[in-house]
Design a protein around this motif. Structure first.
Motif, PDB file in Angstrom:
ATOM      1  N   HIS A 321      11.305  34.473  65.961  1.00 32.46           N
ATOM      2  CA  HIS A 321      10.813  35.625  66.706  1.00 32.46           C
ATOM      3  C   HIS A 321      11.872  36.719  66.721  1.00 32.46           C
ATOM      4  O   HIS A 321      13.066  36.443  66.597  1.00 32.46           O
ATOM      5  N   TRP A 322      11.394  37.974  66.891  1.00 32.78           N
ATOM      6  CA  TRP A 322      12.296  39.121  66.930  1.00 32.78           C
ATOM      7  C   TRP A 322      11.856  40.054  68.047  1.00 32.78           C
ATOM      8  O   TRP A 322      10.682  40.106  68.404  1.00 32.78           O
ATOM      9  N   GLN A 323      12.811  40.790  68.579  1.00 34.52           N
ATOM     10  CA  GLN A 323      12.518  41.886  69.497  1.00 34.52           C
ATOM     11  C   GLN A 323      13.222  43.139  69.009  1.00 34.52           C
ATOM     12  O   GLN A 323      14.246  43.063  68.322  1.00 34.52           O
ATOM     13  N   VAL A 324      12.665  44.286  69.383  1.00 28.72           N
ATOM     14  CA  VAL A 324      13.262  45.572  69.036  1.00 28.72           C
ATOM     15  C   VAL A 324      13.637  46.289  70.326  1.00 28.72           C
ATOM     16  O   VAL A 324      12.852  46.318  71.282  1.00 28.72           O
ATOM     17  N   VAL A 325      14.848  46.837  70.358  1.00 26.40           N
ATOM     18  CA  VAL A 325      15.319  47.613  71.505  1.00 26.40           C
ATOM     19  C   VAL A 325      15.728  48.990  71.002  1.00 26.40           C
ATOM     20  O   VAL A 325      16.457  49.101  70.008  1.00 26.40           O
ATOM     21  N   VAL A 326      15.249  50.025  71.658  1.00 27.08           N
ATOM     22  CA  VAL A 326      15.554  51.406  71.276  1.00 27.08           C
ATOM     23  C   VAL A 326      16.311  52.072  72.416  1.00 27.08           C
ATOM     24  O   VAL A 326      15.929  51.932  73.587  1.00 27.08           O
ATOM     25  N   ALA A 327      17.390  52.773  72.083  1.00 21.49           N
ATOM     26  CA  ALA A 327      18.189  53.471  73.102  1.00 21.49           C
ATOM     27  C   ALA A 327      18.472  54.888  72.635  1.00 21.49           C
ATOM     28  O   ALA A 327      18.561  55.166  71.431  1.00 21.49           O
ATOM     29  N   ARG A 328      18.631  55.761  73.593  1.00 18.66           N
ATOM     30  CA  ARG A 328      18.933  57.162  73.290  1.00 18.66           C
ATOM     31  C   ARG A 328      19.896  57.688  74.352  1.00 18.66           C
ATOM     32  O   ARG A 328      19.687  57.468  75.548  1.00 18.66           O
ATOM     33  N   VAL A 329      20.956  58.358  73.906  1.00 24.76           N
ATOM     34  CA  VAL A 329      21.900  59.018  74.806  1.00 24.76           C
ATOM     35  C   VAL A 329      21.770  60.519  74.592  1.00 24.76           C
ATOM     36  O   VAL A 329      21.884  61.005  73.464  1.00 24.76           O
ATOM     37  N   GLU A 330      21.518  61.232  75.666  1.00 21.05           N
ATOM     38  CA  GLU A 330      21.339  62.681  75.586  1.00 21.05           C
ATOM     39  C   GLU A 330      22.315  63.358  76.531  1.00 21.05           C
ATOM     40  O   GLU A 330      22.547  62.893  77.650  1.00 21.05           O
ATOM     41  N   TRP A 331      22.886  64.464  76.056  1.00 26.28           N
ATOM     42  CA  TRP A 331      23.837  65.233  76.851  1.00 26.28           C
ATOM     43  C   TRP A 331      23.236  66.594  77.172  1.00 26.28           C
ATOM     44  O   TRP A 331      22.564  67.200  76.333  1.00 26.28           O
ATOM     45  N   ASP A 437      26.231  65.066  83.138  1.00 20.00           N
ATOM     46  CA  ASP A 437      25.653  65.752  81.984  1.00 20.00           C
ATOM     47  C   ASP A 437      25.104  64.803  80.927  1.00 20.00           C
ATOM     48  O   ASP A 437      24.669  65.246  79.863  1.00 20.00           O
ATOM     49  N   GLY A 438      25.107  63.497  81.189  1.00 19.95           N
ATOM     50  CA  GLY A 438      24.625  62.538  80.204  1.00 19.95           C
ATOM     51  C   GLY A 438      23.520  61.665  80.749  1.00 19.95           C
ATOM     52  O   GLY A 438      23.365  61.502  81.969  1.00 19.95           O
ATOM     53  N   ARG A 439      22.736  61.082  79.839  1.00 24.95           N
ATOM     54  CA  ARG A 439      21.624  60.232  80.255  1.00 24.95           C
ATOM     55  C   ARG A 439      21.377  59.177  79.187  1.00 24.95           C
ATOM     56  O   ARG A 439      21.387  59.464  77.989  1.00 24.95           O
ATOM     57  N   LEU A 440      21.164  57.924  79.635  1.00 23.54           N
ATOM     58  CA  LEU A 440      20.826  56.819  78.743  1.00 23.54           C
ATOM     59  C   LEU A 440      19.438  56.317  79.096  1.00 23.54           C
ATOM     60  O   LEU A 440      19.158  56.000  80.250  1.00 23.54           O
ATOM     61  N   THR A 441      18.553  56.249  78.089  1.00 24.53           N
ATOM     62  CA  THR A 441      17.224  55.673  78.280  1.00 24.53           C
ATOM     63  C   THR A 441      17.023  54.583  77.245  1.00 24.53           C
ATOM     64  O   THR A 441      17.487  54.695  76.104  1.00 24.53           O
ATOM     65  N   LEU A 442      16.311  53.538  77.640  1.00 18.73           N
ATOM     66  CA  LEU A 442      16.214  52.342  76.804  1.00 18.73           C
ATOM     67  C   LEU A 442      14.812  51.753  76.912  1.00 18.73           C
ATOM     68  O   LEU A 442      14.222  51.727  77.997  1.00 18.73           O
ATOM     69  N   GLY A 443      14.271  51.297  75.771  1.00 17.08           N
ATOM     70  CA  GLY A 443      12.961  50.657  75.746  1.00 17.08           C
ATOM     71  C   GLY A 443      13.023  49.338  75.006  1.00 17.08           C
ATOM     72  O   GLY A 443      13.737  49.212  74.005  1.00 17.08           O
ATOM     73  N   VAL A 444      12.279  48.344  75.492  1.00 17.42           N
ATOM     74  CA  VAL A 444      12.300  46.995  74.923  1.00 17.42           C
ATOM     75  C   VAL A 444      10.887  46.599  74.522  1.00 17.42           C
ATOM     76  O   VAL A 444       9.943  46.744  75.309  1.00 17.42           O
ATOM     77  N   SER A 445      10.745  46.077  73.299  1.00 18.13           N
ATOM     78  CA  SER A 445       9.437  45.636  72.818  1.00 18.13           C
ATOM     79  C   SER A 445       9.161  44.206  73.244  1.00 18.13           C
ATOM     80  O   SER A 445      10.038  43.501  73.744  1.00 18.13           O
ATOM     81  N   ALA A 446       7.935  43.770  72.993  1.00 15.90           N
ATOM     82  CA  ALA A 446       7.609  42.356  73.135  1.00 15.90           C
ATOM     83  C   ALA A 446       8.177  41.596  71.942  1.00 15.90           C
ATOM     84  O   ALA A 446       8.576  42.190  70.932  1.00 15.90           O
ATOM     85  N   ALA A 447       8.245  40.279  72.053  1.00 16.26           N
ATOM     86  CA  ALA A 447       8.691  39.453  70.934  1.00 16.26           C
ATOM     87  C   ALA A 447       7.573  39.362  69.900  1.00 16.26           C
ATOM     88  O   ALA A 447       6.399  39.217  70.244  1.00 16.26           O
ATOM     89  N   VAL A 448       7.943  39.479  68.617  1.00 17.19           N
ATOM     90  CA  VAL A 448       6.975  39.321  67.528  1.00 17.19           C
ATOM     91  C   VAL A 448       7.439  38.171  66.649  1.00 17.19           C
ATOM     92  O   VAL A 448       8.635  37.898  66.536  1.00 17.19           O
ATOM     93  N   HIS A 449       6.482  37.497  66.024  1.00 22.30           N
ATOM     94  CA  HIS A 449       6.822  36.278  65.288  1.00 22.30           C
ATOM     95  C   HIS A 449       6.768  36.452  63.778  1.00 22.30           C
ATOM     96  O   HIS A 449       6.939  35.481  63.043  1.00 22.30           O
ATOM     97  N   SER A 450       6.537  37.685  63.299  1.00 25.35           N
ATOM     98  CA  SER A 450       6.450  37.867  61.852  1.00 25.35           C
ATOM     99  C   SER A 450       6.809  39.297  61.494  1.00 25.35           C
ATOM    100  O   SER A 450       6.886  40.181  62.357  1.00 25.35           O
ATOM    101  N   ALA A 451       6.992  39.533  60.189  1.00 21.33           N
ATOM    102  CA  ALA A 451       7.327  40.871  59.714  1.00 21.33           C
ATOM    103  C   ALA A 451       6.205  41.856  59.985  1.00 21.33           C
ATOM    104  O   ALA A 451       6.451  43.052  60.179  1.00 21.33           O
ATOM    105  N   GLU A 452       4.953  41.360  60.005  1.00 24.02           N
ATOM    106  CA  GLU A 452       3.828  42.258  60.245  1.00 24.02           C
ATOM    107  C   GLU A 452       3.929  42.941  61.609  1.00 24.02           C
ATOM    108  O   GLU A 452       3.426  44.050  61.798  1.00 24.02           O
TER     109      GLU A 452
END
Length: 579
Positions: A321-331, A437-452
């Motif tokens: 299984h895999w999960q994807v996490v996305v983060a962004r830092v904005e100033w 002057d800075g901000r961190l936002t983060l999003g987490v996906s569900a676990a997926v079991h295949s490349a699809e």
């Protein structure tokens, strides 16, 4: 220092009364005593100062000197203020035990001798340690690592009696000597360090925490071959390690401060080496990300994942299984060129995803993070995840901090990443580093079991990050469970997210119906169509009310939702309409 050096300083007023052939002994400290038996306070190598108050008659000298000689002291200095000349019986006893004896003129205070010896001994220790640091620096910059930060921290403790720890920007312990820091102290020190660094003040920074004073030294490699210093402190403040020393460095001499700066440069070399080791994992994430975003065939992505799994999960061979996490830092725009957000977010995400139960520089070896533009994307392998029904039920506890905490209750820890849990321990120090002057936002996906599923997981994580960005605060996160809300199902929402929304709610029910012919989907449709009325729904389906209650209970168990709540009813209604 050597005993002989004491005679070369006229201000000390010392006269040698015996033991001239023992003057090459090393002095490691100084102690003043008038106890008849001071052995419990002696560790060897001391110059013992005494006013002779312990001596009542001539028979007392022999046992006193015997105790000193047995303890391995370097020498004895007797004051002349109490008895005038040093008694002959003491001179004889020292000669018998080959213990050098000095007479201290009555005009010289013991404090003067103590200060001189301490200054000389500390200076020599610092010089010895500086030589060791220089040797280790040469070894580490020209070949394999010579033991890591722990080696030099051990030297600080043993040679200078300094307790020190290397900490990450979130307060996570990288290395330390002796007792570890109490749990909340690390993040507190990190927050104070980041806040001080953002003000532009030069280190070391003196800070009090829980009644203890610490001096915080930034860790940066300024030697030959070092990466040029950033013109914008925001590009490095959220990724640099720092050295916390349990001492007040504000009154240290320049030589000791220079020594500690040398220590930080030595540790910075090790830090740079660790960063270089992450290159392979970053490349893995970048290659997989490019394939996913380019719409490559699932077989091609799966083949690349099979290559990546042994790198990220050594010993397991593959990641189910895999999960994807996305983060962004904005100033915030301030008229000056902004700091590059992508690399900053990449370094931050690598730090945030470290398992908090693991210490040391190698604890991020299973984290692969790429960055594109101002966005960082992590590909997180999971050796196992809960069953679908259990995962859905876990969604209700997402904000309760259950992730990675099962061990505390004797259960196996949940390997699935949860957004709020990821930021729970690091929100305070990172907020200090982001300042105003800075901000961190983060999003987490569900676990997926295949490349699809990776493309959908990436879009899901990105959309969760946008949900987090709509919230107040310097550090915000959102998880995949929060996407199953009707407020997001608007026309501009991508099709991938719509499919993820309906699958999250209805797939557990469809799977259960397929296996058990339980007709949960028709039951759900009828229950909503009857506005949640038990009697009308049971009559429509020709069921007993108890049977209907059993089916609805099963729906709630499989999805983690509550059909007595209006919000959950509305989410199911929209999911059924879009399916």
């Amino acid at each position: 220092m050597r005993l002989r050096a004491l005679l070369d300083t006229d201000a000390l007023g010392l006269r040698l009364l015996g033991g001239d052939d023992e003057l090459d002994r090393t002095v490691r400290g100084v102690m003043t005593t008038d106890l008849r038996d001071p052995s419990r306070y002696l560790s060897g190598g001391e110059l013992v100062l005494t006013g002779l108050a312990w001596r009542r008659d001539a028979t007392d000298s022999e046992p006193f000197v015997r105790i000193l000689a047995s303890a391995g002291v370097a020498g004895l200095a007797a004051g002349e203020a109490e008895l005038g000349a040093v008694p002959a019986d003491l001179v004889e006893a020292c000669g018998h035990h080959r213990l050098p004896l000095f007479a201290v003129n009555e005009t010289v205070a013991f404090a003067t001798i103590t200060e001189h010896v301490v200054r000389q001994v500390s200076g020599e220790r610092a010089g010895d340690l500086a030589a060791v640091v220089d040797r280790h620096r040469r070894l580490m910059t020209s070949g394999p690592a010579g033991g890591g930060p722990e080696v030099v921290l051990d030297l600080l403790t043993s040679d200078l009696d300094l307790r020190a720890w290397v900490l990450s920007p979130t307060g996570r312990l990288i290395a330390g000597a002796g007792e570890p820091l109490p749990g909340p102290v690390g993040p507190a020190l990190a927050g104070l360090h980041l806040a001080a660094t953002r003000t532009g003040r030069r280190g070391p920074h003196r800070v009090p925490v829980d009644g203890t004073t610490y001096s915080l030294f930034p860790i940066r490699n300024t030697g030959r071959g070092a990466v040029p210093a950033s013109r914008d402190v925001r590009e490095t403040v959220l990724s640099d390690w720092f050295l916390a020393v349990e001492a007040d460095a504000s009154d240290w001499p320049a030589a000791r401060l220079d020594l500690l700066q040398g220590v930080t440069q030595l540790i910075a070399v090790e830090r740079d080496r660790r960063d270089a080791a992450r290159t392979v994992r970053r490349r893995v994430a970048q290659e997989v990300l490019e394939l996913v975003q380019a719409g490559a065939a699932p077989t091609e992505i799966a083949a690349r994942l099979r290559v990546a799994a042994p790198v990220l999960l050594p010993g397991l061979g593959s990641a189910p299984h895999w999960q994807v996490v996305v983060a962004r830092v904005e100033w915030a725009a301030d008229g000056a060129p902004g700091a590059a957000g992508g690399p900053v977010a990449q370094a931050l995400l690598e730090e945030i995803l470290v398992d908090p139960a693991v210490t040391g520089p190698d604890s991020a070896d299973r984290i692969a993070v790429a960055h594109t533009g101002d966005e960082a994307i992590a590909l997180v392998p999971l050796p196992a995840v809960p069953a679908p029904g259990a995962e859905a039920a876990q969604g209700a506890a997402d904000t309760a901090g259950a992730a990675r905490a099962g061990a505390a209750s004797g259960r196996e820890p949940d390997p699935v990443l949860h957004a709020d849990v990821l930021l729970a321990a690091v929100r305070e120090p990172l907020s200090a580093g982001l300042a105003d002057d800075g901000r961190l936002t983060l999003g987490v996906s569900a676990a997926v079991h295949s490349a699809e599923g990776l493309r959908g997981a990436l879009e899901e994580a990105r959309h969760a990050r946008r949900v987090a960005a709509a919230r107040p605060g310097r550090v915000c996160a959102a998880g995949h469970h929060e996407l199953a809300s009707h407020v997001l199902l608007l026309p501009f929402v991508p099709d991938d997210v719509r499919r993820a929304f309906t699958a999250r709610l209805l797939d557990p029910l469809r799977d259960y119906d397929t296996r058990h012919r339980a007709e949960l989907i028709p039951t759900l449709e009828a229950f909503l169509d009857c506005d949640g009325s038990w009697t009308r729904c049971a009559a429509r389906l020709h069921l007993h009310v108890n049977t209907l209650r059993y089916r609805v209970g099963r729906i709630e168990q499989l999805t983690g939702r509550d059909l007595s709540r209006l919000e959950d009813k509305l989410d199911f209604f929209l999911a059924l309409r879009m399916s």
